[in-house]
Write a protein that holds these residues in place. Structure first.
Motif, mmCIF file in Angstrom:
data_model
loop_
_atom_site.group_PDB
_atom_site.id
_atom_site.type_symbol
_atom_site.label_atom_id
_atom_site.label_comp_id
_atom_site.label_asym_id
_atom_site.label_seq_id
_atom_site.Cartn_x
_atom_site.Cartn_y
_atom_site.Cartn_z
ATOM 1 N N ALA A 173 40.839 -37.951 21.858
ATOM 2 C CA ALA A 173 41.198 -37.480 20.520
ATOM 3 C C ALA A 173 40.017 -37.602 19.560
ATOM 4 O O ALA A 173 39.399 -38.648 19.446
ATOM 5 C CB ALA A 173 42.378 -38.293 19.992
ATOM 6 N N GLY A 174 39.705 -36.496 18.885
ATOM 7 C CA GLY A 174 38.614 -36.492 17.909
ATOM 8 C C GLY A 174 37.241 -36.342 18.511
ATOM 9 O O GLY A 174 36.255 -36.143 17.784
ATOM 10 N N ASN A 175 37.134 -36.398 19.837
ATOM 11 C CA ASN A 175 35.828 -36.359 20.484
ATOM 12 C C ASN A 175 35.155 -34.995 20.326
ATOM 13 O O ASN A 175 33.959 -34.910 20.044
ATOM 14 C CB ASN A 175 35.998 -36.711 21.967
ATOM 15 C CG ASN A 175 34.693 -36.992 22.653
ATOM 16 O OD1 ASN A 175 34.239 -36.196 23.459
ATOM 17 N ND2 ASN A 175 34.085 -38.134 22.370
ATOM 18 N N GLY A 176 35.940 -33.931 20.511
ATOM 19 C CA GLY A 176 35.385 -32.589 20.376
ATOM 20 C C GLY A 176 34.877 -32.320 18.969
ATOM 21 O O GLY A 176 33.843 -31.668 18.786
ATOM 22 N N ALA A 177 35.598 -32.820 17.976
ATOM 23 C CA ALA A 177 35.177 -32.632 16.587
ATOM 24 C C ALA A 177 33.838 -33.304 16.327
ATOM 25 O O ALA A 177 32.926 -32.709 15.742
ATOM 26 C CB ALA A 177 36.244 -33.190 15.647
ATOM 27 N N ARG A 178 33.716 -34.553 16.763
ATOM 28 C CA ARG A 178 32.468 -35.282 16.536
ATOM 29 C C ARG A 178 31.296 -34.610 17.243
ATOM 30 O O ARG A 178 30.203 -34.481 16.672
ATOM 31 C CB ARG A 178 32.623 -36.730 17.011
ATOM 32 C CG ARG A 178 33.477 -37.585 16.089
ATOM 33 C CD ARG A 178 33.466 -39.039 16.516
ATOM 34 N NE ARG A 178 34.165 -39.232 17.792
ATOM 35 C CZ ARG A 178 35.471 -39.473 17.880
ATOM 36 N NH1 ARG A 178 36.211 -39.537 16.795
ATOM 37 N NH2 ARG A 178 36.038 -39.658 19.057
ATOM 38 N N ASN A 179 31.516 -34.194 18.474
ATOM 39 C CA ASN A 179 30.414 -33.601 19.219
ATOM 40 C C ASN A 179 30.081 -32.188 18.742
ATOM 41 O O ASN A 179 28.931 -31.759 18.851
ATOM 42 C CB ASN A 179 30.728 -33.610 20.715
ATOM 43 C CG ASN A 179 30.551 -34.984 21.328
ATOM 44 O OD1 ASN A 179 29.661 -35.735 20.943
ATOM 45 N ND2 ASN A 179 31.405 -35.340 22.273
ATOM 46 N N TYR A 180 31.073 -31.485 18.193
ATOM 47 C CA TYR A 180 30.776 -30.176 17.609
ATOM 48 C C TYR A 180 29.838 -30.333 16.424
ATOM 49 O O TYR A 180 28.858 -29.593 16.275
ATOM 50 C CB TYR A 180 32.062 -29.474 17.174
ATOM 51 C CG TYR A 180 31.799 -28.159 16.469
ATOM 52 C CD1 TYR A 180 31.482 -27.013 17.198
ATOM 53 C CD2 TYR A 180 31.846 -28.068 15.078
ATOM 54 C CE1 TYR A 180 31.227 -25.801 16.556
ATOM 55 C CE2 TYR A 180 31.592 -26.871 14.426
ATOM 56 C CZ TYR A 180 31.284 -25.740 15.171
ATOM 57 O OH TYR A 180 31.013 -24.552 14.533
ATOM 58 N N HIS A 181 30.090 -31.321 15.582
ATOM 59 C CA HIS A 181 29.219 -31.548 14.436
ATOM 60 C C HIS A 181 27.858 -32.064 14.879
ATOM 61 O O HIS A 181 26.837 -31.772 14.242
ATOM 62 C CB HIS A 181 29.895 -32.500 13.448
ATOM 63 C CG HIS A 181 30.980 -31.844 12.662
ATOM 64 N ND1 HIS A 181 30.760 -31.242 11.446
ATOM 65 C CD2 HIS A 181 32.287 -31.647 12.941
ATOM 66 C CE1 HIS A 181 31.885 -30.713 10.993
ATOM 67 N NE2 HIS A 181 32.831 -30.950 11.885
ATOM 68 N N LYS A 182 27.838 -32.797 15.980
ATOM 69 C CA LYS A 182 26.549 -33.223 16.536
ATOM 70 C C LYS A 182 25.757 -32.006 17.013
ATOM 71 O O LYS A 182 24.535 -31.941 16.850
ATOM 72 C CB LYS A 182 26.780 -34.203 17.688
ATOM 73 C CG LYS A 182 25.497 -34.777 18.282
ATOM 74 C CD LYS A 182 25.803 -35.812 19.362
ATOM 75 C CE LYS A 182 24.515 -36.388 19.964
ATOM 76 N NZ LYS A 182 24.803 -37.423 20.993
ATOM 77 N N LEU A 183 26.460 -31.027 17.588
ATOM 78 C CA LEU A 183 25.804 -29.797 18.014
ATOM 79 C C LEU A 183 25.169 -29.080 16.828
ATOM 80 O O LEU A 183 24.031 -28.595 16.919
ATOM 81 C CB LEU A 183 26.817 -28.871 18.698
ATOM 82 C CG LEU A 183 26.306 -27.482 19.101
ATOM 83 C CD1 LEU A 183 25.255 -27.593 20.202
ATOM 84 C CD2 LEU A 183 27.461 -26.589 19.558
ATOM 85 N N LEU A 184 25.863 -29.028 15.707
ATOM 86 C CA LEU A 184 25.331 -28.350 14.524
ATOM 87 C C LEU A 184 24.049 -29.002 14.021
ATOM 88 O O LEU A 184 23.193 -28.335 13.438
ATOM 89 C CB LEU A 184 26.377 -28.343 13.410
ATOM 90 C CG LEU A 184 27.648 -27.527 13.652
ATOM 91 C CD1 LEU A 184 28.559 -27.622 12.437
ATOM 92 C CD2 LEU A 184 27.340 -26.078 13.986
ATOM 93 N N GLY A 187 18.554 -25.954 17.382
ATOM 94 C CA GLY A 187 19.127 -24.751 17.969
ATOM 95 C C GLY A 187 20.636 -24.775 18.075
ATOM 96 O O GLY A 187 21.246 -23.787 18.501
ATOM 97 N N GLY A 188 21.258 -25.883 17.692
ATOM 98 C CA GLY A 188 22.697 -26.000 17.834
ATOM 99 C C GLY A 188 23.480 -25.056 16.951
ATOM 100 O O GLY A 188 24.531 -24.551 17.353
#
Length: 256
Positions: A53-64, A68-69
């Motif tokens: 839970a919440g992992n995808g959100a955190r890693n999406y913002h890390k990608l940004l 090149g993210g």
């Protein structure tokens, strides 16, 4: 900025069909089923939903925030569709990551769409039009590429356990940790040795030392020489894994 107008934290933003709280009971039930039948892949996705839970959100913002993210997120490529395009798969030159992935598909009989179908087989929609949901699908679709890059094979319990430990180090998803721990304890009980667990620990350490693989541009990376990519991303040689693989095979422990 006042608390009244402060934007919500990434993990608190509403995402269709995605859990916002961990469900340890559901994870334990799914883990028991997975350890009883390693081919019951749908349990993996149940564990991920229960504990990540919440992992995808955190890693999406890390990608940004990664180099090149933003471009990757803007393109929002559905990798399962791309990796299922015969022309794309046929385009890779020998020695590239893509060529190694093509060999992986031919050897295992796996497919990118096949993994997506397993994820969707639990009557939980995974195709929500939301950035976090897209990132979750992307993480799902690069799993087999990580098999190729790390050297951990997909057709045996040891290779999967090592890769999920690597994935936990990379993504911080507790679901991966639960699977790695459960598989290691099961192997210890059956074999009487910690050699399986030592290989899994190596997988975790390699994941910690490597560059963040989730931030890579896989549309480009697939065309690069695999040896060069492994060096660039600081992916370690799986020595303990090969030792454990040989030890288990010599003693007939092939289907833990």
């Amino acid at each position: 900025m006042s608390a009244e107008f402060a934007p919500p934290k990434p993990a608190e933003l509403p995402v269709p069909f995605m859990n916002t709280r961990r469900d340890w009971k559901a994870a334990l039930v799914a883990l028991r089923k997975l350890l009883a039948d390693g081919n019951d892949t749908v349990q993996v996705f149940r564990i991920m939903r229960a504990l990540n839970a919440g992992n995808g959100a955190r890693n999406y913002h890390k990608l940004l925030e990664a180099p090149g993210g933003g471009r990757i997120a803007y393109r929002r490529t559905e990798l399962a569709e791309l990796f299922s395009d015969p022309a794309f798969i046929a385009s890779f030159k020998p020695g590239t990551v893509g060529a190694a992935y093509r060999d992986f598909l031919n050897r295992t009989g796996y497919s990118a769409m096949g993994l997506a179908e397993v994820a969707n087989s639990d009557n939980i929609p995974h195709e929500a039009e939301h950035p976090y949901a897209w990132f979750g699908r992307r993480e799902r679709d690069i799993h087999d590429i990580w098999h190729v890059l790390t050297g951990y094979q997909a057709d045996e319990p040891l290779g999967e356990a090592c890769l999920v430990a690597f994935s936990f180090a990379q993504t911080k998803g507790l679901g991966w940790a639960a699977i790695a721990l459960g598989a290691s304890l099961k192997a210890r009980k059956i074999t009487g040795s910690w050699i399986f667990a030592k290989a899994v620990i190596e997988g975790y350490r390699h994941g910690k030392r490597a560059e963040w693989l989730s931030g890579q541009d896989y549309e480009q990376l697939m065309h690069e020489p695999i040896a060069q990519v492994r060096r660039r991303l600081k992916i370690g040689d799986p020595v303990r894994y090969r030792e454990a693989q040989a030890w288990l095979a010599a003693r007939g422990f092939t289907g833990l």
